[in-house]
Design a protein around this motif. Structure first.
Motif, PDB file in Angstrom:
ATOM      1  N   GLY A  63       0.842  -1.188   0.000  1.00 11.63           N
ATOM      2  CA  GLY A  63       0.000   0.000   0.000  1.00 11.63           C
ATOM      3  C   GLY A  63       0.875   1.235   0.000  1.00 11.63           C
ATOM      4  N   LEU A  64       0.397   2.268   0.657  1.00 14.81           N
ATOM      5  CA  LEU A  64       1.120   3.538   0.680  1.00 14.81           C
ATOM      6  C   LEU A  64       1.642   3.851   2.074  1.00 14.81           C
ATOM      7  N   LYS A  65       2.801   4.506   2.109  1.00 11.31           N
ATOM      8  CA  LYS A  65       3.352   5.010   3.361  1.00 11.31           C
ATOM      9  C   LYS A  65       2.567   6.261   3.751  1.00 11.31           C
ATOM     10  N   PRO A  66       2.697   6.705   4.994  1.00 11.35           N
ATOM     11  CA  PRO A  66       1.996   7.931   5.402  1.00 11.35           C
ATOM     12  C   PRO A  66       2.327   9.150   4.543  1.00 11.35           C
ATOM     13  N   ASP A  67       3.521   9.175   3.915  1.00 10.56           N
ATOM     14  CA  ASP A  67       3.874  10.311   3.052  1.00 10.56           C
ATOM     15  C   ASP A  67       3.309  10.173   1.634  1.00 10.56           C
ATOM     16  N   GLY A  68       2.586   9.060   1.357  1.00 13.23           N
ATOM     17  CA  GLY A  68       1.967   8.853   0.052  1.00 13.23           C
ATOM     18  C   GLY A  68       2.797   8.047  -0.927  1.00 13.23           C
ATOM     19  N   PRO A  70       4.730   4.650  -2.305  1.00  7.19           N
ATOM     20  CA  PRO A  70       4.377   3.234  -2.157  1.00  7.19           C
ATOM     21  C   PRO A  70       5.443   2.453  -1.381  1.00  7.19           C
ATOM     22  N   TYR A  71       4.977   1.471  -0.623  1.00  6.50           N
ATOM     23  CA  TYR A  71       5.906   0.529  -0.012  1.00  6.50           C
ATOM     24  C   TYR A  71       6.463  -0.359  -1.110  1.00  6.50           C
ATOM     25  N   ASP A  72       7.696  -0.827  -0.939  1.00  8.21           N
ATOM     26  CA  ASP A  72       8.272  -1.790  -1.871  1.00  8.21           C
ATOM     27  C   ASP A  72       9.048  -2.832  -1.078  1.00  8.21           C
ATOM     28  N   LYS A  73       9.765  -3.667  -1.786  1.00 13.15           N
ATOM     29  CA  LYS A  73      10.443  -4.786  -1.128  1.00 13.15           C
ATOM     30  C   LYS A  73      11.514  -4.329  -0.139  1.00 13.15           C
ATOM     31  N   SER A  74      12.046  -3.136  -0.335  1.00 15.40           N
ATOM     32  CA  SER A  74      13.051  -2.649   0.607  1.00 15.40           C
ATOM     33  C   SER A  74      12.448  -2.378   1.985  1.00 15.40           C
ATOM     34  N   ASP A  75      11.119  -2.335   2.069  1.00 12.67           N
ATOM     35  CA  ASP A  75      10.435  -2.125   3.346  1.00 12.67           C
ATOM     36  C   ASP A  75      10.101  -3.442   4.045  1.00 12.67           C
ATOM     37  N   MET A  76      10.425  -4.562   3.408  1.00 12.20           N
ATOM     38  CA  MET A  76      10.177  -5.869   3.995  1.00 12.20           C
ATOM     39  C   MET A  76      11.071  -6.062   5.220  1.00 12.20           C
ATOM     40  N   VAL A  77      10.510  -6.651   6.268  1.00 13.14           N
ATOM     41  CA  VAL A  77      11.265  -6.927   7.488  1.00 13.14           C
ATOM     42  C   VAL A  77      11.223  -8.432   7.732  1.00 13.14           C
ATOM     43  N   VAL A  78      12.396  -9.032   7.907  1.00 20.63           N
ATOM     44  CA  VAL A  78      12.497 -10.452   8.219  1.00 20.63           C
ATOM     45  C   VAL A  78      12.913 -10.576   9.680  1.00 20.63           C
ATOM     46  N   ILE A  97       4.639  -5.290  13.055  1.00 21.64           N
ATOM     47  CA  ILE A  97       3.317  -5.095  12.461  1.00 21.64           C
ATOM     48  C   ILE A  97       2.642  -3.873  13.066  1.00 21.64           C
ATOM     49  N   ASP A  98       2.701  -3.755  14.384  1.00 23.86           N
ATOM     50  CA  ASP A  98       2.059  -2.631  15.068  1.00 23.86           C
ATOM     51  C   ASP A  98       2.696  -1.290  14.717  1.00 23.86           C
ATOM     52  N   ALA A  99       3.991  -1.292  14.419  1.00 23.03           N
ATOM     53  CA  ALA A  99       4.702  -0.043  14.131  1.00 23.03           C
ATOM     54  C   ALA A  99       4.564   0.402  12.676  1.00 23.03           C
ATOM     55  N   THR A 100       4.004  -0.444  11.832  1.00 22.37           N
ATOM     56  CA  THR A 100       3.916  -0.142  10.406  1.00 22.37           C
ATOM     57  C   THR A 100       2.547   0.448  10.075  1.00 22.37           C
ATOM     58  N   THR A 101       2.542   1.660   9.575  1.00 27.31           N
ATOM     59  CA  THR A 101       1.302   2.311   9.153  1.00 27.31           C
ATOM     60  C   THR A 101       1.151   2.137   7.644  1.00 27.31           C
ATOM     61  N   VAL A 102       0.026   1.556   7.245  1.00 22.13           N
ATOM     62  CA  VAL A 102      -0.233   1.322   5.826  1.00 22.13           C
ATOM     63  C   VAL A 102      -1.528   2.026   5.445  1.00 22.13           C
ATOM     64  N   ILE A 103      -1.457   2.820   4.393  1.00 19.60           N
ATOM     65  CA  ILE A 103      -2.638   3.490   3.842  1.00 19.60           C
ATOM     66  C   ILE A 103      -3.009   2.736   2.573  1.00 19.60           C
ATOM     67  N   GLU A 104      -4.266   2.359   2.464  1.00 23.28           N
ATOM     68  CA  GLU A 104      -4.708   1.611   1.286  1.00 23.28           C
ATOM     69  C   GLU A 104      -4.579   2.487   0.036  1.00 23.28           C
ATOM     70  N   ASP A 105      -4.046   1.925  -1.009  1.00 22.62           N
ATOM     71  CA  ASP A 105      -3.890   2.618  -2.288  1.00 22.62           C
ATOM     72  C   ASP A 105      -5.254   2.702  -2.968  1.00 22.62           C
ATOM     73  N   PRO A 106      -5.735   3.907  -3.285  1.00 25.74           N
ATOM     74  CA  PRO A 106      -7.046   4.013  -3.919  1.00 25.74           C
ATOM     75  C   PRO A 106      -7.108   3.340  -5.293  1.00 25.74           C
ATOM     76  N   ALA A 124       4.957  -3.835  -9.036  1.00 25.32           N
ATOM     77  CA  ALA A 124       4.639  -3.300 -10.366  1.00 25.32           C
ATOM     78  C   ALA A 124       5.021  -1.841 -10.429  1.00 25.32           C
ATOM     79  N   HIS A 125       5.609  -1.436 -11.544  1.00 23.58           N
ATOM     80  CA  HIS A 125       5.994  -0.044 -11.746  1.00 23.58           C
ATOM     81  C   HIS A 125       5.072   0.594 -12.786  1.00 23.58           C
ATOM     82  N   GLU A 126       4.840   1.855 -12.618  1.00 16.46           N
ATOM     83  CA  GLU A 126       3.981   2.557 -13.587  1.00 16.46           C
ATOM     84  C   GLU A 126       4.835   3.379 -14.520  1.00 16.46           C
TER      85      GLU A 126
END
Length: 126
Positions: A63-68, A70-78, A97-106, A124-126
Protein backbone atom coordinates in the motif's frame (compact mmCIF):
# COMPACT_ATOMS: atom_id res chain seq x y z
CA UNK A 1 -2.63 -4.38 3.89
CA UNK A 2 0.30 -6.31 5.22
CA UNK A 3 1.51 -9.71 4.11
CA UNK A 4 2.89 -11.69 7.02
CA UNK A 5 4.54 -15.04 6.44
CA UNK A 6 5.84 -17.67 8.78
CA UNK A 7 8.69 -19.66 7.29
CA UNK A 8 9.44 -23.02 8.79
CA UNK A 9 10.45 -26.51 7.82
CA UNK A 10 9.20 -29.99 8.46
CA UNK A 11 12.37 -30.60 10.53
CA UNK A 12 12.00 -27.44 12.66
CA UNK A 13 10.73 -28.27 16.14
CA UNK A 14 10.54 -24.56 17.03
CA UNK A 15 8.44 -23.90 13.93
CA UNK A 16 5.99 -26.60 14.97
CA UNK A 17 5.87 -25.33 18.56
CA UNK A 18 5.08 -21.75 17.56
CA UNK A 19 2.59 -22.55 14.79
CA UNK A 20 -0.49 -22.22 17.09
CA UNK A 21 0.79 -18.85 18.33
CA UNK A 22 1.33 -17.67 14.75
CA UNK A 23 -2.22 -18.73 13.91
CA UNK A 24 -3.51 -16.82 16.95
CA UNK A 25 -1.55 -13.75 15.84
CA UNK A 26 -3.09 -14.10 12.36
CA UNK A 27 -6.57 -14.11 13.87
CA UNK A 28 -5.81 -10.88 15.75
CA UNK A 29 -4.92 -8.97 12.54
CA UNK A 30 -7.91 -9.36 10.19
CA UNK A 31 -6.64 -6.71 7.74
CA UNK A 32 -3.36 -8.54 7.15
CA UNK A 33 -2.83 -11.56 4.91
CA UNK A 34 -1.03 -14.36 6.76
CA UNK A 35 0.56 -17.44 5.20
CA UNK A 36 2.95 -20.22 6.12
CA UNK A 37 5.75 -21.54 3.95
CA UNK A 38 7.84 -24.69 4.30
CA UNK A 39 11.28 -23.67 3.08
CA UNK A 40 12.02 -27.23 1.93
CA UNK A 41 8.90 -27.37 -0.24
CA UNK A 42 9.26 -23.82 -1.61
CA UNK A 43 12.93 -22.80 -1.47
CA UNK A 44 12.47 -20.02 -4.06
CA UNK A 45 9.77 -18.42 -1.90
CA UNK A 46 12.14 -18.49 1.06
CA UNK A 47 14.91 -17.02 -1.10
CA UNK A 48 12.59 -14.28 -2.38
CA UNK A 49 11.62 -13.44 1.21
CA UNK A 50 15.29 -13.43 2.31
CA UNK A 51 14.70 -16.12 4.95
CA UNK A 52 17.97 -17.50 6.31
CA UNK A 53 16.80 -19.26 9.48
CA UNK A 54 13.64 -21.03 10.60
CA UNK A 55 11.29 -20.23 12.06
CA UNK A 56 11.22 -16.69 10.72
CA UNK A 57 8.42 -14.21 10.18
CA UNK A 58 8.40 -11.93 7.15
CA UNK A 59 6.38 -8.69 7.21
CA UNK A 60 5.81 -6.93 3.89
CA UNK A 61 3.59 -3.84 3.90
CA UNK A 62 1.55 -3.36 0.73
CA UNK A 63 0.00 0.00 0.00
CA UNK A 64 1.12 3.54 0.68
CA UNK A 65 3.35 5.01 3.36
CA UNK A 66 2.00 7.93 5.40
CA UNK A 67 3.87 10.31 3.05
CA UNK A 68 1.97 8.85 0.05
CA UNK A 69 4.87 6.95 -1.50
CA UNK A 70 4.38 3.23 -2.16
CA UNK A 71 5.91 0.53 -0.01
CA UNK A 72 8.27 -1.79 -1.87
CA UNK A 73 10.44 -4.79 -1.13
CA UNK A 74 13.05 -2.65 0.61
CA UNK A 75 10.43 -2.12 3.35
CA UNK A 76 10.18 -5.87 3.99
CA UNK A 77 11.26 -6.93 7.49
CA UNK A 78 12.50 -10.45 8.22
CA UNK A 79 12.34 -11.41 11.88
CA UNK A 80 14.69 -14.32 12.61
CA UNK A 81 15.64 -15.95 15.90
CA UNK A 82 18.70 -13.99 16.97
CA UNK A 83 21.09 -16.11 19.03
CA UNK A 84 18.55 -18.98 18.91
CA UNK A 85 15.96 -16.93 20.85
CA UNK A 86 12.99 -18.59 19.17
CA UNK A 87 10.68 -17.33 21.91
CA UNK A 88 11.18 -13.72 20.74
CA UNK A 89 10.33 -14.11 17.03
CA UNK A 90 6.57 -13.68 17.32
CA UNK A 91 6.70 -10.83 19.83
CA UNK A 92 9.21 -8.98 17.64
CA UNK A 93 7.02 -9.64 14.57
CA UNK A 94 3.99 -8.24 16.41
CA UNK A 95 5.99 -5.10 17.26
CA UNK A 96 6.93 -4.65 13.59
CA UNK A 97 3.32 -5.10 12.46
CA UNK A 98 2.06 -2.63 15.07
CA UNK A 99 4.70 -0.04 14.13
CA UNK A 100 3.92 -0.14 10.41
CA UNK A 101 1.30 2.31 9.15
CA UNK A 102 -0.23 1.32 5.83
CA UNK A 103 -2.64 3.49 3.84
CA UNK A 104 -4.71 1.61 1.29
CA UNK A 105 -3.89 2.62 -2.29
CA UNK A 106 -7.05 4.01 -3.92
CA UNK A 107 -5.92 2.46 -7.23
CA UNK A 108 -5.84 -0.99 -5.64
CA UNK A 109 -3.08 -3.58 -5.52
CA UNK A 110 -1.19 -4.56 -8.65
CA UNK A 111 0.57 -7.92 -9.03
CA UNK A 112 4.31 -8.01 -8.51
CA UNK A 113 6.52 -8.85 -11.48
CA UNK A 114 9.20 -11.53 -11.75
CA UNK A 115 12.67 -10.00 -12.09
CA UNK A 116 14.94 -12.28 -14.14
CA UNK A 117 18.01 -10.26 -13.13
CA UNK A 118 17.65 -11.24 -9.48
CA UNK A 119 15.36 -14.27 -9.63
CA UNK A 120 12.98 -12.57 -7.22
CA UNK A 121 9.87 -10.41 -7.52
CA UNK A 122 9.46 -6.65 -7.61
CA UNK A 123 6.40 -4.44 -7.21
CA UNK A 124 4.64 -3.30 -10.37
CA UNK A 125 5.99 -0.04 -11.75
CA UNK A 126 3.98 2.56 -13.59
Amino acid sequence: TRVVGSSGSHFSLAGKMYKPQFEAMAASYPKAAFYTCDVDDAPLAAYDAEVVDVPSVVVLPLGLKPDGSPYDKSDMVVISPELARFDQVLSRAKAVIDATTVIEDPQGQKPWQFDPATGTTLPAHE
